[in-house]
Design a protein around this motif. Structure first.
Motif, mmCIF file in Angstrom:
data_model
loop_
_atom_site.group_PDB
_atom_site.id
_atom_site.type_symbol
_atom_site.label_atom_id
_atom_site.label_comp_id
_atom_site.label_asym_id
_atom_site.label_seq_id
_atom_site.Cartn_x
_atom_site.Cartn_y
_atom_site.Cartn_z
ATOM 1 N N VAL A 1 0.844 -1.204 0.000
ATOM 2 C CA VAL A 1 0.000 0.000 0.000
ATOM 3 C C VAL A 1 0.880 1.255 0.000
ATOM 4 O O VAL A 1 0.625 2.223 -0.727
ATOM 5 N N VAL A 2 1.937 1.228 0.804
ATOM 6 C CA VAL A 2 2.852 2.373 0.851
ATOM 7 C C VAL A 2 3.476 2.620 -0.522
ATOM 8 O O VAL A 2 3.577 3.755 -0.983
ATOM 9 N N ASP A 3 3.885 1.539 -1.192
ATOM 10 C CA ASP A 3 4.508 1.715 -2.502
ATOM 11 C C ASP A 3 3.525 2.254 -3.527
ATOM 12 O O ASP A 3 3.896 3.050 -4.403
ATOM 13 N N ASP A 4 2.263 1.840 -3.433
ATOM 14 C CA ASP A 4 1.265 2.384 -4.350
ATOM 15 C C ASP A 4 1.034 3.866 -4.069
ATOM 16 O O ASP A 4 0.858 4.666 -4.998
ATOM 17 N N LEU A 5 1.074 4.246 -2.809
ATOM 18 C CA LEU A 5 0.879 5.649 -2.420
ATOM 19 C C LEU A 5 2.073 6.522 -2.771
ATOM 20 O O LEU A 5 1.906 7.700 -3.115
#
Length: 804
Positions: free
Chosen positions: A222-226
């Motif tokens: 999720v962090v990488d997508d954000l």
């Protein structure tokens, strides 16, 4: 400044970085000697370490070499037998492991062999250049500095140059000039502080992201997508970037911060945030060092991408994405975007505000220590970490005063990573009055309390529109010069009244009827009043091809019969360009696909950036090239065959071009484009993309001054029906073996028919117009095919080719 001529470069160390630096030197045609330790006698050749490293370059992805066979130009050497070769080198780049003691030992070994005029530079990611200089004899110290390439060196724009107190200023100027023009890199001069600028700010930012992700309970995926493209950063995000860089490499850079900035908060108020994340330690202890070991924060199992779960100590299914509401927020303009993130109660939005706040805070507090000006910080983060905007640039765009107040409030509330206050210049004085650190006068130097203008080195005069930052007041290329003609999709203008410039302005510079009309008009104007015409646009797209969407209304109303005249207009424009009475120069970088490739190949000359990607990709939408591309290939094959003798068979000269068109093969560098025939030996390859326009204008003027005349129109032989039958038999085998679909066979057969001149005897003489008529016929017939229509609609709707 006296010219610094580099006849040969030595690279010391054949590890990952050293070998790739050597590869890039070969790409830009700089002779290079690659050194490493001698191999043990039982291990084979004495240069075995280097030979193995060079062989590995051919297999690496992304490819360090423009074409794999250029690995042969890297000269292998070892420290026992070949130190004498250093005397031939004007630049020596040390790129061994990040160990101060190892580097010092190597310097002692090579010092006596370095040429008395040569520059010696250390490719270190953060060790003290001043300390390293002390290991050298006094006569070399003036010619020693740091040169920090980013990985992978071919693709990453940033090179940091770092002077020691004893470094001669002229040496740095000479090196910056060479690195810019000859290597095509973008230079930032960094102060000699731990990890310099990009890694100092970038790694601190990655650590802050990891800390805030833990605070808000977000998973790595999720962090990488954000924190990827949605945030205007590198698509790999944070944790995947760490895997690509290597967790051991990241840990080393973190240790450099820990070891050199000390626990005393007066030394660095952010010291507590430099603690090595527990998950990173766990993974390293398990030997999971990222992409190079097959596992890190992520692990690929079959087709599945798993993510590490720190709580479980194991890998679990990944694929988590940003909340849709947050994704929508990130599409807003910067001021609105930051306000929405700051005010939101969504944990993902709060996380994003936190990491942006931490970045603003860190950059402001450390600006005076690490960089001459805010420009260097922003460019270092753009060029070294793939940010669309650096921290100061984003802050200024979002509203300097408001954002500063939000950051201050969070610091006061204990929400920030450090209690250190924002510097006084943030709120008072020239920066506050200007509304940010970038102005038309220059960028703010916190150390000197003044605006600092961009470097005045003469090399930057070659960059007609030098890369700039929001707020700096740089001219917009497409609003500069004197406009001569404009329509909806093209602007024709001039900078000097001598050479005309045509800039396609449509999205992805797609070729529409308006572009075709504009190019024809530009040629007419150039022939009337100018020395030549340059086709150039100020971004990384020359042209992505034909604008199929713009032709849809015509097709819906009149069918293929309505499209044929539009295709004919494009073909006529291509021939108009080829036979113009003034030189037409295509200045290209980035993608030149389909119709964009056809525009480029019909110019009298091409000036191409190293990172240029050319090819005919029409089969992806079930069509064939129809802007004269296949006519060009057929003519070039005849010319190549004629060069080999009057009775040379044409077929061997068509095989590779046919395969490239039928397989939609795209050249992945200017060097490969030359190998594939999209660029000719007479075309110019430019290392730095921002020098393209300067060089292209110079080429147009030089060609005009030499009395340019267009080529004569000639008839040329084609391979005919026998060659078509041979190709179609091979295609049938691929179709029947399940390697190609029936529609692939259909499209490829029509490419073969066109390239070979249709149903004529081999050796029949034809004109370009004749072959273009075949292109037009097959293109329009394919447009009516249901399978082609499926491919076109799929591409328009998803941007991806449909397999049918």
């Amino acid at each position: 400044m006296k010219r610094f001529t580099v006849r040969k470069v030595a690279v010391l160390g054949a590890g990952v970085m050293g070998a790739q630096i050597a590869a890039h030197l070969v790409n830009v045609r700089v002779p290079v000697v690659l050194f490493d330790l001698p191999a043990k006698p039982e291990s084979g050749p004495k240069n075995g370490i280097v030979l193995k490293a060079v062989e590995n370059l051919k297999k690496m992805k992304p490819a360090p070499l423009g074409v794999p066979e250029d690995a042969a130009f890297i000269e292998p050497a070892n420290y026992d037998d070949d130190l004498g070769k250093l005397a031939e080198c004007d630049l020596v780049i040390e790129a061994i492991a990040e160990r101060m003691d190892w580097k010092v030992d190597l310097y002692k070994r090579i010092a006596g062999a370095v040429a008395p005029h040569a520059i010696l530079a250390s490719n270190t990611s953060g060790l003290s250049i001043t300390a390293l200089s002390q290991a050298l004899p006094e006569e070399i110290r003036a010619r020693f500095c740091g040169i920090h390439f980013f990985n992978p060196p071919r693709y990453m724009a940033l090179v940091e140059l770092i002077a020691a107190p004893t470094t001669d200023a002229t040496i740095i100027d000479q090196l910056e000039t060479f690195v810019t023009t000859s290597l095509g890199k973008s230079v930032v001069r960094a102060k000699d502080t731990p990890n310099f600028i990009a890694n100092r700010v970038g790694i601190a930012g990655m650590l802050a992201t990891m800390k805030e992700a833990e605070n808000f309970g977000l998973t790595y995926d999720v962090v990488d997508d954000l924190t990827g493209k949605k945030l205007g950063r590198a698509s790999s995000g944070t944790f995947r970037t760490a895997d690509v860089v290597g967790l051991d490499t990241m840990a080393h850079v973190i240790r450099t911060l820990q070891d050199n900035l000390g626990p005393d908060k007066s030394n660095d108020p952010f010291y507590a945030s430099y603690a090595t994340p527990a998950a990173l330690t766990t993974l390293m202890n398990a030997g999971a060092l990222g992409q190079k070991t097959g596992a890190g924060f992520y692990k690929k199992v079959g087709k599945d991408i798993l993510r590490f779960d720190a709580a479980k100590g194991d890998y679990v299914p990944g694929g988590g994405k940003a909340d849709e509401i947050v994704a929508r927020i990130l599409k807003k303009p910067s001021a609105e975007r930051l306000k929405l993130l700051h005010d939101s109660t969504n944990p993902q939005a709060q996380f994003l505000w936190a990491i942006l706040r931490d970045g603003f805070h860190y950059a402001a507090v450390h600006l005076a220590d690490i960089a001459e000006s805010a420009r260097d910080v922003d460019f270092a983060m753009r060029w070294g970490f793939g940010l669309q905007q650096g921290p100061f640039e984003l802050w200024q765009s979002a509203g300097w005063k408001q954002v500063a107040e939000w950051v201050k409030a969070d610091i006061d509330a204990g929400k920030a990573l450090s209690s250190a206050p924002l510097p006084g210049w943030v709120f008072d004085g020239p920066v506050a009055e200007n509304g940010g650190v970038h102005s038309a006068q220059g960028s703010w130097s916190a150390a000197e309390s003044r605006w600092v203008a961009p470097s005045p080195l003469p090399v930057y005069e070659r960059q007609r529109f030098r890369e700039s930052l929001a707020g700096a007041g740089a001219p917009n290329p497409l609003e500069s010069g004197t406009e001569v003609y404009r329509n909806a999709d093209i602007r024709v203008w001039t900078l000097d009244g001598e050479v005309l410039i045509a800039s396609i302005t449509s999205k992805l510079h797609l070729i529409s009827p308006a572009v075709t009309e504009g190019l024809a008009k530009a040629i007419e104007l150039a022939e009337s009043d100018y020395q030549g015409l340059v086709i150039w646009s100020p971004d990384d797209v020359f042209s992505a091809g034909a604008n199929l969407e713009a032709l849809m209304p015509v097709f819906m109303k009149s069918g293929a019969a309505g499209i044929a005249p539009e295709v004919k207009k494009l073909q006529d424009a291509m021939l108009r360009m080829r036979y113009a009475s003034v030189p037409v120069v295509a200045a290209l970088r980035g993608i030149a696909l389909g119709g964009g490739c056809e525009v480029a190949i019909h110019a009298a000359r091409r000036v191409a950036a190293m990172e240029s990607y050319m090819g005919f990709v029409e089969v992806g939408v079930g069509l064939i090239p129809a802007g004269g591309g296949l006519a060009y290939v057929a003519r070039r094959a005849a010319e190549s065959a004629a060069a080999g003798g009057a009775n040379t068979d044409l077929f061997p000269f068509l095989k590779e071009p046919f395969t490239s068109a039928a397989m939609a093969k795209v050249g992945t560098s200017a060097l490969e484009n030359r190998k594939l025939g999209y660029l000719l030996p007479s075309d110019v390859i430019v290392a730095h993309k921002d020098e393209l326009l300067h060089v292209a204008i110079g080429e147009a003027k030089a060609m005009a001054a030499a009395g340019y005349r267009p080529p004569l129109r000639v008839r040329f032989p084609v391979a005919g029906r026998t060659a078509i039958a041979t190709i179609k038999a091979q295609l049938a085998n691929l179709r029947d073996g399940g390697f190609a679909s029936k529609h692939d066979y259909e499209v490829s057969s029509r490419i073969a028919d066109t390239l070979c001149g249709g149903d004529v005897d081999g050796g029949s003489l034809v004109t370009e117009e004749y072959v273009m008529a075949l292109e037009r016929k097959h293109f329009c017939e394919l447009l009516t095919h249901p399978k082609t229509q499926e491919r076109i609609m799929g591409m328009l709707q998803t941007g991806k080719p449909v397999r049918n």
